[in-house]
Design a protein around this motif. Structure first.
Motif, PDB file in Angstrom:
ATOM      1  N   VAL A  37      41.757  42.753  40.676  1.00 13.90           N
ATOM      2  CA  VAL A  37      41.755  41.345  40.233  1.00 13.90           C
ATOM      3  C   VAL A  37      43.156  40.753  40.284  1.00 13.90           C
ATOM      4  N   ASN A  38      44.175  41.563  40.045  1.00 10.02           N
ATOM      5  CA  ASN A  38      45.539  41.063  40.142  1.00 10.02           C
ATOM      6  C   ASN A  38      45.869  40.693  41.586  1.00 10.02           C
ATOM      7  N   ASN A  39      45.421  41.502  42.536  1.00 10.91           N
ATOM      8  CA  ASN A  39      45.637  41.167  43.945  1.00 10.91           C
ATOM      9  C   ASN A  39      44.998  39.820  44.282  1.00 10.91           C
ATOM     10  N   GLU A  40      43.832  39.541  43.713  1.00 17.93           N
ATOM     11  CA  GLU A  40      43.163  38.264  43.945  1.00 17.93           C
ATOM     12  C   GLU A  40      43.940  37.103  43.319  1.00 17.93           C
ATOM     13  N   VAL A  41      44.514  37.326  42.157  1.00 19.86           N
ATOM     14  CA  VAL A  41      45.315  36.282  41.512  1.00 19.86           C
ATOM     15  C   VAL A  41      46.569  35.995  42.336  1.00 19.86           C
ATOM     16  N   VAL A  42      47.206  37.038  42.841  1.00 21.22           N
ATOM     17  CA  VAL A  42      48.378  36.843  43.710  1.00 21.22           C
ATOM     18  C   VAL A  42      47.976  36.017  44.926  1.00 21.22           C
ATOM     19  N   SER A  43      46.857  36.373  45.558  1.00 15.67           N
ATOM     20  CA  SER A  43      46.396  35.629  46.735  1.00 15.67           C
ATOM     21  C   SER A  43      46.065  34.184  46.386  1.00 15.67           C
ATOM     22  N   ILE A 117      41.100  28.398  28.213  1.00 19.30           N
ATOM     23  CA  ILE A 117      41.154  29.666  28.943  1.00 19.30           C
ATOM     24  C   ILE A 117      39.794  29.985  29.540  1.00 19.30           C
ATOM     25  N   GLU A 118      39.816  30.414  30.786  1.00 25.73           N
ATOM     26  CA  GLU A 118      38.615  30.922  31.448  1.00 25.73           C
ATOM     27  C   GLU A 118      38.867  32.386  31.747  1.00 25.73           C
ATOM     28  N   ILE A 119      37.989  33.241  31.252  1.00 29.17           N
ATOM     29  CA  ILE A 119      38.144  34.681  31.433  1.00 29.17           C
ATOM     30  C   ILE A 119      37.085  35.155  32.416  1.00 29.17           C
ATOM     31  N   ASN A 120      37.539  35.745  33.505  1.00 29.79           N
ATOM     32  CA  ASN A 120      36.648  36.284  34.520  1.00 29.79           C
ATOM     33  C   ASN A 120      36.783  37.804  34.524  1.00 29.79           C
ATOM     34  N   GLY A 121      35.655  38.489  34.584  1.00 29.83           N
ATOM     35  CA  GLY A 121      35.687  39.940  34.596  1.00 29.83           C
ATOM     36  C   GLY A 121      34.345  40.506  34.978  1.00 29.83           C
ATOM     37  N   TYR A 122      34.122  41.724  34.595  1.00 29.30           N
ATOM     38  CA  TYR A 122      32.929  42.457  35.013  1.00 29.30           C
ATOM     39  C   TYR A 122      31.662  41.853  34.426  1.00 29.30           C
ATOM     40  N   ILE A 123      30.740  41.522  35.317  1.00 29.77           N
ATOM     41  CA  ILE A 123      29.431  41.024  34.928  1.00 29.77           C
ATOM     42  C   ILE A 123      28.422  42.029  35.465  1.00 29.77           C
ATOM     43  N   GLU A 124      27.544  42.486  34.630  1.00 31.14           N
ATOM     44  CA  GLU A 124      26.594  43.510  35.060  1.00 31.14           C
ATOM     45  C   GLU A 124      25.481  42.905  35.898  1.00 31.14           C
ATOM     46  N   GLU A 125      25.838  42.523  37.104  1.00 23.97           N
ATOM     47  CA  GLU A 125      24.887  41.993  38.072  1.00 23.97           C
ATOM     48  C   GLU A 125      25.207  42.625  39.411  1.00 23.97           C
ATOM     49  N   GLY A 126      24.217  42.750  40.239  1.00 23.02           N
ATOM     50  CA  GLY A 126      24.454  43.270  41.577  1.00 23.02           C
ATOM     51  C   GLY A 126      24.104  44.732  41.685  1.00 23.02           C
ATOM     52  N   THR A 127      24.610  45.319  42.741  1.00 22.57           N
ATOM     53  CA  THR A 127      24.277  46.691  43.071  1.00 22.57           C
ATOM     54  C   THR A 127      25.498  47.322  43.724  1.00 22.57           C
ATOM     55  N   THR A 128      25.341  48.491  44.280  1.00 24.96           N
ATOM     56  CA  THR A 128      26.440  49.134  44.987  1.00 24.96           C
ATOM     57  C   THR A 128      26.852  48.237  46.152  1.00 24.96           C
ATOM     58  N   MET A 134      32.146  42.627  44.889  1.00 24.70           N
ATOM     59  CA  MET A 134      32.095  42.687  43.420  1.00 24.70           C
ATOM     60  C   MET A 134      32.977  41.603  42.812  1.00 24.70           C
ATOM     61  N   LEU A 135      34.123  41.343  43.423  1.00 17.01           N
ATOM     62  CA  LEU A 135      34.989  40.267  42.940  1.00 17.01           C
ATOM     63  C   LEU A 135      34.284  38.925  43.053  1.00 17.01           C
ATOM     64  N   ILE A 136      33.578  38.714  44.139  1.00 18.08           N
ATOM     65  CA  ILE A 136      32.819  37.471  44.325  1.00 18.08           C
ATOM     66  C   ILE A 136      31.723  37.381  43.265  1.00 18.08           C
ATOM     67  N   ARG A 139      32.916  36.525  39.836  1.00 19.13           N
ATOM     68  CA  ARG A 139      33.686  35.284  39.785  1.00 19.13           C
ATOM     69  C   ARG A 139      35.170  35.550  39.503  1.00 19.13           C
ATOM     70  N   ALA A 140      35.690  36.629  40.099  1.00 20.38           N
ATOM     71  CA  ALA A 140      37.090  36.992  39.899  1.00 20.38           C
ATOM     72  C   ALA A 140      37.847  37.029  41.219  1.00 20.38           C
ATOM     73  N   SER A 141      37.312  36.395  42.259  1.00 31.72           N
ATOM     74  CA  SER A 141      37.988  36.387  43.556  1.00 31.72           C
ATOM     75  C   SER A 141      39.062  35.301  43.599  1.00 31.72           C
ATOM     76  N   ARG A 142      39.880  35.363  44.614  1.00 33.40           N
ATOM     77  CA  ARG A 142      40.928  34.349  44.807  1.00 33.40           C
ATOM     78  C   ARG A 142      40.318  32.960  44.924  1.00 33.40           C
ATOM     79  N   TYR A 143      39.126  32.887  45.523  1.00 28.67           N
ATOM     80  CA  TYR A 143      38.479  31.593  45.725  1.00 28.67           C
ATOM     81  C   TYR A 143      38.002  30.996  44.406  1.00 28.67           C
ATOM     82  N   HIS A 144      37.551  31.832  43.503  1.00 26.37           N
ATOM     83  CA  HIS A 144      37.160  31.346  42.171  1.00 26.37           C
ATOM     84  C   HIS A 144      38.405  30.886  41.406  1.00 26.37           C
ATOM     85  N   GLY A 145      39.497  31.635  41.559  1.00 25.20           N
ATOM     86  CA  GLY A 145      40.742  31.224  40.908  1.00 25.20           C
ATOM     87  C   GLY A 145      41.233  29.882  41.405  1.00 25.20           C
TER      88      GLY A 145
END
Length: 149
Positions: A37-43, A117-128, A134-136, A139-145
């Motif tokens: 997630v930090n890499n996404e924030v940098v981007s 403040i908007e906090i983005n993190g792990y949401i128990e949705e999806g699959t492998t 998973m970032l998408i 909602r923790a990708s660079r695009y969401h930021g």
């Protein structure tokens, strides 16, 4: 190396190389806590600086979650002035965390951060899936930021 040691001991700091004018007087604060997630924030910060140069961005990396606590006994907790110096008193904060968002909410309880403040993190949705997907989904990708900024 010295700068990295100081950063880790402090528990968080402004990453000047990703921020507008070293992070002075930002319009928005982007925070990353955790590797992916930090890499996404940098981007996101770099894309915003390139594509929206009028938007003043401060990028903060957190390495010690306990700095967020409200001085309730943890020795790493930031006092009000130090917290405000890092996250500002009145600017929007977008916090990308590699765990459950409720962890950050609990640590921030009692702080005067309100609804900015908007906090983005792990949401128990999806699959492998892939790490980026998973970032998408979380909602923790660079695009969401960028969208939140």
């Amino acid at each position: 190396l010295e700068e990295a040691i100081v950063h880790c001991v402090a528990g968080a700091s402004v990453w000047s190389f990703c921020s507008t004018d070293g992070g002075v007087n930002p319009d928005v604060v982007l925070v990353g806590c955790g590797n992916e997630v930090n890499n996404e924030v940098v981007s996101a910060a770099l894309l915003l600086r390139r594509d929206c140069p009028e938007l003043r961005v401060r990028m903060v990396n957190v390495t010690d979650l306990m700095i967020l606590d409200l001085c309730r006994g943890h020795p790493h907790a930031l006092d009000h002035d130090s917290f405000d110096a890092l996250f500002t008193r009145d600017r929007p904060v977008i916090f990308n965390f590699h765990g459950y968002p409720s962890v950050i909410s609990q640590l921030l309880f009692g702080r005067e951060i309100g609804n900015r403040i908007e906090i983005n993190g792990y949401i128990e949705e999806g699959t492998t899936t892939t790490p980026f997907n998973m970032l998408i989904q979380n909602r923790a990708s660079r695009y969401h930021g960028i969208h939140c900024s």
